[in-house]
Design a protein around this motif. Sequence first.
Motif, mmCIF file in Angstrom:
data_model
loop_
_atom_site.group_PDB
_atom_site.id
_atom_site.type_symbol
_atom_site.label_atom_id
_atom_site.label_comp_id
_atom_site.label_asym_id
_atom_site.label_seq_id
_atom_site.Cartn_x
_atom_site.Cartn_y
_atom_site.Cartn_z
ATOM 1 N N UNK A 160 38.858 25.713 44.260
ATOM 2 C CA UNK A 160 40.269 25.199 44.601
ATOM 3 C C UNK A 160 40.629 24.179 43.440
ATOM 4 N N UNK A 161 41.609 23.275 43.815
ATOM 5 C CA UNK A 161 42.281 22.374 43.029
ATOM 6 C C UNK A 161 41.142 21.351 42.723
ATOM 7 N N UNK A 162 40.946 20.993 41.385
ATOM 8 C CA UNK A 162 39.756 20.337 40.738
ATOM 9 C C UNK A 162 38.637 20.799 40.787
ATOM 10 N N UNK A 163 38.261 22.031 40.909
ATOM 11 C CA UNK A 163 36.973 22.464 40.764
ATOM 12 C C UNK A 163 37.073 23.625 39.591
ATOM 13 N N UNK A 164 35.692 24.264 39.284
ATOM 14 C CA UNK A 164 35.800 24.981 38.093
ATOM 15 C C UNK A 164 36.552 26.175 38.275
ATOM 16 N N UNK A 165 36.491 26.656 39.665
ATOM 17 C CA UNK A 165 37.203 28.105 39.813
ATOM 18 C C UNK A 165 37.996 27.928 41.041
ATOM 19 N N UNK A 166 39.159 28.862 41.134
ATOM 20 C CA UNK A 166 40.053 28.942 42.233
ATOM 21 C C UNK A 166 39.215 29.859 43.271
ATOM 22 N N UNK A 167 39.583 29.653 44.590
ATOM 23 C CA UNK A 167 39.127 30.510 45.672
ATOM 24 C C UNK A 167 39.537 32.115 45.082
ATOM 25 N N UNK A 168 38.629 32.960 45.601
ATOM 26 C CA UNK A 168 38.726 34.318 45.120
ATOM 27 C C UNK A 168 39.812 34.968 45.653
ATOM 28 N N UNK A 169 40.543 36.090 44.806
ATOM 29 C CA UNK A 169 41.383 36.834 45.335
ATOM 30 C C UNK A 169 40.874 38.429 45.582
ATOM 31 N N UNK A 170 41.421 39.093 46.541
ATOM 32 C CA UNK A 170 41.090 40.504 47.009
ATOM 33 C C UNK A 170 41.661 41.319 45.991
ATOM 34 N N UNK A 171 40.850 42.229 45.310
ATOM 35 C CA UNK A 171 40.973 43.297 44.585
ATOM 36 C C UNK A 171 40.896 44.571 45.181
ATOM 37 N N UNK A 172 41.137 45.646 44.794
ATOM 38 C CA UNK A 172 41.010 47.154 45.327
ATOM 39 C C UNK A 172 39.459 47.192 45.380
ATOM 40 N N UNK A 173 38.995 47.997 46.407
ATOM 41 C CA UNK A 173 37.535 48.346 46.354
ATOM 42 C C UNK A 173 37.141 49.392 45.223
ATOM 43 N N UNK A 174 38.171 49.932 44.714
ATOM 44 C CA UNK A 174 37.734 50.929 43.546
ATOM 45 C C UNK A 174 38.247 50.226 42.288
ATOM 46 N N UNK A 175 38.379 48.761 42.226
ATOM 47 C CA UNK A 175 38.667 47.948 40.949
ATOM 48 C C UNK A 175 37.292 48.115 40.010
ATOM 49 N N UNK A 176 37.868 48.070 38.514
ATOM 50 C CA UNK A 176 36.669 48.158 37.713
ATOM 51 C C UNK A 176 35.784 47.011 37.859
ATOM 52 N N UNK A 177 34.800 46.854 37.107
ATOM 53 C CA UNK A 177 33.678 45.749 37.461
ATOM 54 C C UNK A 177 34.268 44.418 36.656
ATOM 55 N N UNK A 178 35.230 44.548 35.838
ATOM 56 C CA UNK A 178 36.073 43.786 34.907
ATOM 57 C C UNK A 178 37.044 42.996 35.957
ATOM 58 N N UNK A 179 37.747 43.727 36.742
ATOM 59 C CA UNK A 179 38.757 43.322 37.649
ATOM 60 C C UNK A 179 37.997 42.359 38.800
ATOM 61 N N UNK A 180 36.865 43.196 39.364
ATOM 62 C CA UNK A 180 36.193 42.458 40.443
ATOM 63 C C UNK A 180 35.693 41.196 39.674
ATOM 64 N N UNK A 181 35.439 40.934 38.500
ATOM 65 C CA UNK A 181 35.056 39.960 38.007
ATOM 66 C C UNK A 181 36.221 38.787 38.132
ATOM 67 N N UNK A 182 37.458 39.267 37.829
ATOM 68 C CA UNK A 182 38.650 38.290 37.821
ATOM 69 C C UNK A 182 39.002 37.862 38.977
ATOM 70 N N UNK A 183 38.749 38.886 39.916
ATOM 71 C CA UNK A 183 39.180 38.553 41.281
ATOM 72 C C UNK A 183 38.209 37.667 41.908
ATOM 73 N N UNK A 184 37.046 37.581 41.721
ATOM 74 C CA UNK A 184 35.842 36.681 42.208
ATOM 75 C C UNK A 184 36.334 35.269 41.690
ATOM 76 N N UNK A 185 36.913 35.283 40.634
ATOM 77 C CA UNK A 185 37.027 33.706 39.856
ATOM 78 C C UNK A 185 38.644 33.474 40.245
ATOM 79 N N UNK A 186 38.928 34.072 41.211
ATOM 80 C CA UNK A 186 40.692 33.708 41.545
ATOM 81 C C UNK A 186 41.650 34.010 40.759
ATOM 82 N N UNK A 187 41.357 34.944 39.725
ATOM 83 C CA UNK A 187 42.444 35.669 39.120
ATOM 84 C C UNK A 187 43.064 37.227 39.735
#
Length: 193
Positions: A160-187
């Motif tokens: 969250x604010x002030x931390x290295x990463x934001x809270x994760x965001x939900x991505x589709x269960x069929x998302x690519x590994x790269x999209x999963x990575x982005x979602x895990x890092x709050x993108x």
Amino acid sequence: MDVRDLDRRAGAALGEIIMQVRPEHLSLPTPCPDWTVRGLLRHIVSENEGFAAAAINGSAPVQTWNGGRLGDNPAGAYRRSNVAVADAFADGGALDRLMEVREYGSFPRRIALTFHHLDCVVHAWDLARAIGIPYSPPRDLVEAALDLARRIPDTDSARGPGAAFERSVKVSGTASEFDQLLGLLGRNPEWTV
């Protein structure tokens, strides 16, 4: 798998994106909240300088982690700082020696370099999205970054604010590994300017 090779390749891919940044891009927003392209470039150069100094000395002052200067040539500043990281980690026999990573604690240099690799992979996407160019990192770079991202706690105290990463965001269960990575890092993988 040699983490130094993964990191060098991730840094080179990020450098290819940075080479395409033009002066008119510097004020554009990025997927990183509160950072323009210029701010993100400054952060990337600062992180490189911090990782390089801490790898050599065991730690680095906060001014090093935050002091990156772009001057009139952001690509040149990045290139110099990226070479400094590669040089600092070149002594493979010392990858188990501890180094301090910002305020996050001390880690074996091998682990610290995985943090750097993750930053390169994801910040390349941040910049590519901001300036509207394609970016598709090699699968092994994504897999290594995803392995680390899955280990980062998704809690209010760690993200969250002030931390290295934001809270994760939900991505589709069929998302690519790269999209999963982005979602895990709050993108949001669908982010656009």
